[in-house]
Structure formats: C-alpha cells, structure tokens
Design a protein around this motif. Structure first.
Motif, PDB file in Angstrom:
ATOM      1  N   ILE A   1      -5.375   5.445  -0.055  1.00  0.00           N
ATOM      2  CA  ILE A   1      -5.354   4.771  -1.359  1.00  0.00           C
ATOM      3  C   ILE A   1      -6.548   5.210  -2.192  1.00  0.00           C
ATOM      4  O   ILE A   1      -6.433   5.440  -3.408  1.00  0.00           O
ATOM      5  N   VAL A   2      -7.714   5.361  -1.557  1.00  0.00           N
ATOM      6  CA  VAL A   2      -8.899   5.839  -2.271  1.00  0.00           C
ATOM      7  C   VAL A   2      -8.619   7.206  -2.893  1.00  0.00           C
ATOM      8  O   VAL A   2      -8.914   7.455  -4.072  1.00  0.00           O
ATOM      9  N   LYS A   3      -8.044   8.103  -2.123  1.00  0.00           N
ATOM     10  CA  LYS A   3      -7.729   9.443  -2.620  1.00  0.00           C
ATOM     11  C   LYS A   3      -6.755   9.372  -3.794  1.00  0.00           C
ATOM     12  O   LYS A   3      -6.934  10.063  -4.801  1.00  0.00           O
ATOM     13  N   SER A   4      -5.722   8.518  -3.684  1.00  0.00           N
ATOM     14  CA  SER A   4      -4.742   8.401  -4.759  1.00  0.00           C
ATOM     15  C   SER A   4      -5.377   7.874  -6.035  1.00  0.00           C
ATOM     16  O   SER A   4      -5.085   8.360  -7.139  1.00  0.00           O
ATOM     17  N   ILE A   5      -6.274   6.888  -5.909  1.00  0.00           N
ATOM     18  CA  ILE A   5      -6.926   6.304  -7.087  1.00  0.00           C
ATOM     19  C   ILE A   5      -7.828   7.330  -7.768  1.00  0.00           C
ATOM     20  O   ILE A   5      -7.805   7.490  -8.994  1.00  0.00           O
ATOM     21  N   VAL A   6      -8.620   8.041  -6.967  1.00  0.00           N
ATOM     22  CA  VAL A   6      -9.540   9.040  -7.546  1.00  0.00           C
ATOM     23  C   VAL A   6      -8.762  10.151  -8.234  1.00  0.00           C
ATOM     24  O   VAL A   6      -9.100  10.576  -9.342  1.00  0.00           O
ATOM     25  N   GLN A   7      -7.695  10.640  -7.596  1.00  0.00           N
ATOM     26  CA  GLN A   7      -6.893  11.695  -8.213  1.00  0.00           C
ATOM     27  C   GLN A   7      -6.200  11.208  -9.477  1.00  0.00           C
ATOM     28  O   GLN A   7      -6.023  11.973 -10.422  1.00  0.00           O
ATOM     29  N   ALA A   8      -5.779   9.937  -9.507  1.00  0.00           N
ATOM     30  CA  ALA A   8      -5.161   9.385 -10.707  1.00  0.00           C
ATOM     31  C   ALA A   8      -6.137   9.360 -11.873  1.00  0.00           C
ATOM     32  O   ALA A   8      -5.732   9.437 -13.040  1.00  0.00           O
ATOM     33  N   HIS A   9      -7.428   9.302 -11.576  1.00  0.00           N
ATOM     34  CA  HIS A   9      -8.467   9.332 -12.613  1.00  0.00           C
ATOM     35  C   HIS A   9      -8.932  10.764 -12.913  1.00  0.00           C
ATOM     36  O   HIS A   9      -9.896  10.949 -13.676  1.00  0.00           O
ATOM     37  N   GLY A  10      -8.281  11.748 -12.306  1.00  0.00           N
ATOM     38  CA  GLY A  10      -8.662  13.138 -12.550  1.00  0.00           C
ATOM     39  C   GLY A  10      -9.872  13.582 -11.774  1.00  0.00           C
ATOM     40  O   GLY A  10     -10.505  14.590 -12.115  1.00  0.00           O
ATOM     41  N   GLY A  11     -10.211  12.859 -10.700  1.00  0.00           N
ATOM     42  CA  GLY A  11     -11.385  13.208  -9.906  1.00  0.00           C
ATOM     43  C   GLY A  11     -11.011  13.798  -8.565  1.00  0.00           C
ATOM     44  O   GLY A  11      -9.865  14.168  -8.315  1.00  0.00           O
ATOM     45  N   GLU A  12     -11.989  13.863  -7.683  1.00  0.00           N
ATOM     46  CA  GLU A  12     -11.769  14.404  -6.349  1.00  0.00           C
ATOM     47  C   GLU A  12     -12.599  13.614  -5.350  1.00  0.00           C
ATOM     48  O   GLU A  12     -13.614  12.999  -5.705  1.00  0.00           O
ATOM     49  N   VAL A  13     -12.159  13.633  -4.087  1.00  0.00           N
ATOM     50  CA  VAL A  13     -12.822  12.866  -3.046  1.00  0.00           C
ATOM     51  C   VAL A  13     -13.056  13.764  -1.840  1.00  0.00           C
ATOM     52  O   VAL A  13     -12.249  14.659  -1.567  1.00  0.00           O
TER      53      VAL A  13
ATOM     54  N   ASP B   1       0.835  -1.216   0.000  1.00  0.00           N
ATOM     55  CA  ASP B   1       0.000   0.000   0.000  1.00  0.00           C
ATOM     56  C   ASP B   1       0.861   1.254   0.000  1.00  0.00           C
ATOM     57  O   ASP B   1       0.561   2.239  -0.691  1.00  0.00           O
ATOM     58  N   MET B   2       1.939   1.230   0.776  1.00  0.00           N
ATOM     59  CA  MET B   2       2.818   2.389   0.823  1.00  0.00           C
ATOM     60  C   MET B   2       3.472   2.636  -0.536  1.00  0.00           C
ATOM     61  O   MET B   2       3.598   3.778  -0.989  1.00  0.00           O
ATOM     62  N   LEU B   3       3.904   1.572  -1.207  1.00  0.00           N
ATOM     63  CA  LEU B   3       4.496   1.723  -2.527  1.00  0.00           C
ATOM     64  C   LEU B   3       3.485   2.275  -3.518  1.00  0.00           C
ATOM     65  O   LEU B   3       3.813   3.111  -4.364  1.00  0.00           O
ATOM     66  N   PHE B   4       2.235   1.822  -3.423  1.00  0.00           N
ATOM     67  CA  PHE B   4       1.192   2.312  -4.318  1.00  0.00           C
ATOM     68  C   PHE B   4       0.976   3.811  -4.121  1.00  0.00           C
ATOM     69  O   PHE B   4       0.912   4.580  -5.085  1.00  0.00           O
ATOM     70  N   ILE B   5       0.884   4.235  -2.848  1.00  0.00           N
ATOM     71  CA  ILE B   5       0.656   5.657  -2.561  1.00  0.00           C
ATOM     72  C   ILE B   5       1.855   6.500  -2.995  1.00  0.00           C
ATOM     73  O   ILE B   5       1.708   7.602  -3.544  1.00  0.00           O
ATOM     74  N   ALA B   6       3.070   5.981  -2.771  1.00  0.00           N
ATOM     75  CA  ALA B   6       4.268   6.712  -3.170  1.00  0.00           C
ATOM     76  C   ALA B   6       4.306   6.906  -4.681  1.00  0.00           C
ATOM     77  O   ALA B   6       4.636   7.991  -5.179  1.00  0.00           O
ATOM     78  N   LYS B   7       3.957   5.869  -5.441  1.00  0.00           N
ATOM     79  CA  LYS B   7       3.911   5.997  -6.900  1.00  0.00           C
ATOM     80  C   LYS B   7       2.833   6.988  -7.334  1.00  0.00           C
ATOM     81  O   LYS B   7       3.031   7.764  -8.263  1.00  0.00           O
ATOM     82  N   ALA B   8       1.711   6.965  -6.640  1.00  0.00           N
ATOM     83  CA  ALA B   8       0.632   7.897  -6.970  1.00  0.00           C
ATOM     84  C   ALA B   8       1.070   9.335  -6.714  1.00  0.00           C
ATOM     85  O   ALA B   8       0.774  10.243  -7.504  1.00  0.00           O
ATOM     86  N   ASP B   9       1.786   9.554  -5.610  1.00  0.00           N
ATOM     87  CA  ASP B   9       2.262  10.909  -5.306  1.00  0.00           C
ATOM     88  C   ASP B   9       3.226  11.416  -6.369  1.00  0.00           C
ATOM     89  O   ASP B   9       3.305  12.621  -6.624  1.00  0.00           O
ATOM     90  N   GLU B  10       3.990  10.516  -6.982  1.00  0.00           N
ATOM     91  CA  GLU B  10       4.946  10.892  -8.013  1.00  0.00           C
ATOM     92  C   GLU B  10       4.331  10.880  -9.406  1.00  0.00           C
ATOM     93  O   GLU B  10       5.029  11.117 -10.392  1.00  0.00           O
ATOM     94  N   GLY B  11       3.022  10.627  -9.491  1.00  0.00           N
ATOM     95  CA  GLY B  11       2.359  10.614 -10.793  1.00  0.00           C
ATOM     96  C   GLY B  11       2.715   9.414 -11.648  1.00  0.00           C
ATOM     97  O   GLY B  11       2.585   9.463 -12.870  1.00  0.00           O
TER      98      GLY B  11
END
Length: 466
Positions: free
Chosen positions: A435-447, A301-311
């Motif tokens: 993780i929910v926030k990272s996924i939504v932002q990766a899709h161009g959305g907001e939570v 989970d931490m790796l997923f969030i870190a990758k999301a933060d780096e786009g």
C-alpha cells in the motif's frame, strides 16, 4: 492491385517484386522497341535523302524544256537495282514529269503549300496495303524564273514492319516470362528470408504457462530480427516474473484467507456442537467480529492496491507540513512503542502538495512495520529532508536484524515476507508495504529500502508539486 489487409507478407512481397519487375521490363521493352524503330527510320531517311539529293541535282542541270524530256530516263537509270523505291516528280504546272512504276503517293505529300516541312517522313499504305515511308520537297530547276518542281521519294517498309512485329512479339513474350519468373524467384527468396520468422513462431508455440523460462536464441537470427527477438525475450521475462508474482500472490492470498475462515468455521462448529449460555454465544460472536474485521481490512487493502495498479487512485492535492504529520503519528504510536521499550523520534521538515489521508496512511504503515520488527530497547526514527530541488524524502529507520539483500527488491510485493516460515502476527494483513508503494507512486514518487549494519531504512521520495 490492392491486396487484402490479412494477405501474407510472402504474397505481398511476391506481388510487389513481380509488379516492379514487370514495370521495369515494360519500360525497357518500350525503350528498346523505340530505339529499333528509330534506327529503321534513320536508315530509311539516309536512303530517301540520298535519292532526293540525286533527283534535285538532276533537275538543277535542266536548262530548257528540251532538257526536261531526258529527266525520266536519267532517273530511271539512277534507280536501277533499287527495289521498293518510289520516286515522283511533279512539274510546276502540276503535271507529273516522272513516276516510278506503281508509285502511289498521298496527295497531301505532293501539295506545294506544305513543302516547308516536307523532310518530315510520312508513312502510308497503298491500295495493295503495302506500307511506305516517304518525304517530299521543292526542287529548283536550271530554267530561269521557273517555279520549283515537287520531288517525292518513298521506300517500301514491309520488311521493317514485319521485323518489328516479330520483334515486339518476342520482346513482350520475354517480358511476360521474365515477370512470371521474377515473381517465382521473389516468392522463393521471400520464403527463405522469412524462414527465421517461422522458426520464431515454432519456438514461441512451445512456450506455455509451465515453460515461461524458455527463451528465443539469437544464434540463427539475422541482424534485422535481433531487436525483435530481444524484445520478445524481454517480454517473456516480464511475463515470467508477473506470472510468478501472480502465482505467489494467489497462494499467499489463499493462505491468508484460510486462517480467519478456518478460525470462524472451527469456532462456529464447536459452538454449535452443544447448547451454550448467552454469555458464551456472545464471546463467540465477539471473536468472530475480530476475524471479520481482519478479513474486511484485507479485502479493503486488496481493493485499494488493485485500483492503484489500474491508475484509478487519484490523490487530492493539499498543502501538507510533513513535520506536523510525523509528530502526530509519533504521538499515536508512542504508547505501543513504550510498551515494547522502543524509542521514537522525528527530525527535519518539509512541505508537499498531496493527499493528506494517503500520506498519513503510508507513514503510519512504515511506522507500524518498523515498531513490529524492532526488538525491545531499539529505536525508530522519522527523518524529513530535501531530496533534490523538486522532491522531499521521508525516511523511516528502525534498528534490528539486517535484512538480506536478496529480499530487499521484493519487500513491497503483496504478502511477501523475508522469512517464509514466519506467519503475519495479529491483525497484520501483509499488505502494508504494498500500500505504501501504491500511495507513493500515485503521487508520482518512488519508494526504496536499505538495510545494513543493524539498521533498516524505508525511503519515500515525493515531489513537492508547488
């Protein structure tokens, strides 16, 4: 002059002021010198044209060759008291009719072929290096059918040149001194003008990781630097918030990792304290596997969030029926919900283009979170509905205790919990909402989240991306 790119602003502005003032003073000095020189030329021309007219007038009175004999005497009489003035009269046959003592005229000035432009002044120096300015022209006589004579008049301009040389030395000396003085005054002005920047630098030097709450004051800052100070203060606020979150995250991460590592270490030490049966060793290994799985999930989970933060999380795009996704997840969690006596339901429909696995994981995390925080007899619902013309909202609502408003903005932070004294239960890592926030932002959305009157709603807004 080209300055080094690392040259200080003070030096740059000082050189600019000195250069600009020098150019202006040079132009001003050139104009003044030119104006004075032109004044002397006009003054000399007034004298020369006057004497030229006098000589021409005398020649017009000549009616015969006998009258020509008296011309030198008349001209001598007219030049009495005129020191430095030279006159020469050349007869049509080329003979000199009259010439003042020591008169030395350039031959080009006395040539008959150039007399059409004779009133243009000519400057020359005599054999004794005396400067003269003179003019020449054709002068008619009163003798019928006689060719005109050539009359040349010149004046000594030694005193003019001496004055101009002294004037130029004085003028250019003043220009140099004024340029140096302007550069110095420019340096003083720039130093005083940049004093607020020095104050900002000194204030910023006192801001450390332990004093991120310090801010730059606007009381003594000029209007031009007010926006800069506001920007720096805003940056400091962001740094303070980021540093606080990083500190909290590091502390929470250490705390979360300490529990399973401590469990593994303690259990292993106890097991090794004496000889045990194979079944007992097997039980210990099974327990260790559970802890390892928990650590593995947390690290993933931490790796997923870190990758999301780096786009670095780029979701795939496929058409999804959100109604079917919600129904499948409701069926998956129904057994857990039934055990706790919680009613599950879903409503609405909508389509989006997104990553199926990511969207399922986000909704699953919200459902898991909602069920975990809902008391027996409560309810959890999923509502899918249009948010606007281009977006769809997915709202997961659960009944239960209202979350204080102060905690709502931080619920999606890593390891954040509204009740600090409450540890995460079971295998929950505390990263689900992040993780929910990272996924939504990766899709161009907001939570976002809302909590009031015993109901808490987590809202995902995702673009349709048709």
């Amino acid at each position: 002059m080209r300055l080094n790119q690392r040259a200080s602003i003070t030096l740059r502005l000082t050189v600019f002021f000195a250069s600009a003032s020098t150019v202006v003073l040079l132009l001003l000095g050139y104009l003044i010198a030119g104006a004075v020189e032109q004044h002397f030329v006009e003054q000399d021309m007034d004298v020369l044209t006057g004497k030229l007219d006098l000589t021409r007038h005398a020649l017009l009175k000549v009616r015969s060759d006998q009258d020509l004999i008296s011309i030198p005497q008349q001209l001598d009489d007219s030049l009495v008291g005129r020191h430095g003035l030279a006159v020469v009269v050349v007869a049509p046959d080329g003979q000199t009719m009259f010439a003042t003592s020591g008169a030395e005229f350039p031959q080009a000035l006395l040539e008959r072929k150039i007399q059409a432009d004779a009133l243009h002044p000519v400057v020359w120096k005599t054999a004794r290096n005396t400067p003269f300015r003179g003019i020449a022209t054709l002068a008619e006589t009163g003798i019928k059918d006689a060719s005109p004579a050539i009359v040349a008049v010149a004046t000594d301009i030694s005193h003019h040149e001496h004055f101009m040389n002294s004037f130029r030395v004085t003028l250019w000396s003043f220009v140099i001194v004024a340029a140096l003085l302007t550069g110095f005054l420019g340096w003083v002005a720039v130093r005083r003008g940049l004093a607020p920047l020095q104050a900002i630098r000194q204030k910023a030097e006192g801001i450390t990781a332990h004093k991120l709450d310090a801010r730059l004051t606007l009381d003594w800052v000029p209007a031009e630097l007010a926006d800069l100070v506001d920007t720096l203060n805003a940056m400091l606020s962001r740094l303070e918030e980021s540093f606080r979150r990083l500190s909290d995250f590091s502390s929470d991460l250490a705390h979360e990792l300490r529990t399973p590592v401590s469990n593994l270490l303690t259990q292993t030490q106890v097991t090794l304290s004496r000889t045990r049966t194979p079944d007992e060793y097997r039980d210990v290994l099974v327990s260790n596997v559970e802890e390892f799985e928990r650590l593995s999930r947390m690290i993933a989970d931490m790796l997923f969030i870190a990758k999301a933060d780096e786009g670095q999380i780029v979701p795939s795009r496929e058409k999804m029926e959100l109604e079917q996704v919600a129904a499948d997840l409701i069926d998956f969690y129904r057994l857990i919900a039934d055990e706790k006596g919680i009613a599950l339901s879903s409503s609405g429909n909508g389509q989006i283009m997104g990553d199926s696995l990511m969207i399922r994981r986000a909704i699953s995390n919200l459902l898991s979170n909602a069920i975990r925080h809902t008391e027996s007899g409560g309810s959890v619902s999923v509502a899918i509905e249009p948010y606007d013309a281009s977006r769809v909202s997915i709202v997961v609502t659960n009944s239960g205790a209202t979350i204080p408003a102060i905690h709502l903005p931080r619920l999606f932070d890593r390891f954040y919990r509204a009740d600090p004294s409450r540890h995460w239960e079971g295998t929950h890592s505390g990263l689900g909402l992040a993780i929910v926030k990272s996924i939504v932002q990766a899709h161009g959305g907001e939570v976002s989240v809302q909590s009031a009157a015993g109901n808490t709603s987590f809202i995902m807004v995702i673009p349709r991306v048709d």
